[in-house]
Design an enzyme around this catalytic site. Sequence first.
Site, short mmCIF file in Angstrom:
data_model
loop_
_atom_site.label_atom_id
_atom_site.label_comp_id
_atom_site.label_asym_id
_atom_site.label_seq_id
_atom_site.Cartn_x
_atom_site.Cartn_y
_atom_site.Cartn_z
N TYR A 155 -8.48 4.64 -1.51
CA TYR A 155 -8.63 4.56 -0.05
C TYR A 155 -8.82 5.95 0.57
CZ TYR A 155 -7.33 3.84 4.85
OH TYR A 155 -7.28 3.85 6.20
N ASP A 188 0.82 -1.22 0.00
CA ASP A 188 0.00 0.00 0.00
C ASP A 188 0.85 1.26 0.00
OD1 ASP A 188 -2.35 -1.48 0.15
OD2 ASP A 188 -2.62 -1.17 2.30
#
Length: 225
Positions: A222, A128
């Site tokens: 996100y 990520d």
Amino acid sequence: MNAIAEVADTLTRLRAEVCQLHAHLPAYGLVVWTAGNVSARVPGHDLMVIKPSGVAYDELTPGNMVVCDLDGRVVDGEHAPSSDTEAQAYVYRAMPDVGGVVHTHSPYAVAWAARGEAIPCVTTMCADEFGGSIPVGPFAIIGDDSIGRGIVETLRGSRSPAVLMQNHGVFSIGPTAKAAVKAAVMCEDVARSVHLARQLGDPIPIDPAYVDQLFDRYQNVYGQR
């Protein structure tokens, strides 16, 4: 009107912001004593704001943050700047999109740096935040721009916002100083997790295609948009 007067309001804001961000370094266990620092680029100007050298974290104030040019020379402030100033100034000169640089000696990341070993991408958090392994930069002497050259050499073209400088510690970058602090925090968390995993056995690498998917989702989907 001189350069400082032109950006007085911006410097007031940045000095307060950089001072406040330093509190995260001891809070997350990334530094001890007076080690480590945060700096921020002054937008639109060849200037940066950085921590004074050797001043304890509980003694930092917006007023003792130091303003330097991008050759590392003090242009405003009563204290000597961090010993990393020339190195970070080099990063700002070489990487125009970088708005913040952070240096820490966080223990798990330093352990990887002392081995000269990149942290492999075996957790989704690493994918990520770093888009792959967290790389190792070359050994370099503190006090001039040698470390900055190593940072740029290692991170230019990399998706990682952090580098483990061999035998030294973490340098992280970001579009803002806050983003660079986040990268330093995440780097230590990943370093610790992967270290623990290796005590139990061989960590399982994440397939590069999944790394790409995870990185894209985290960076572009996100959170609140």
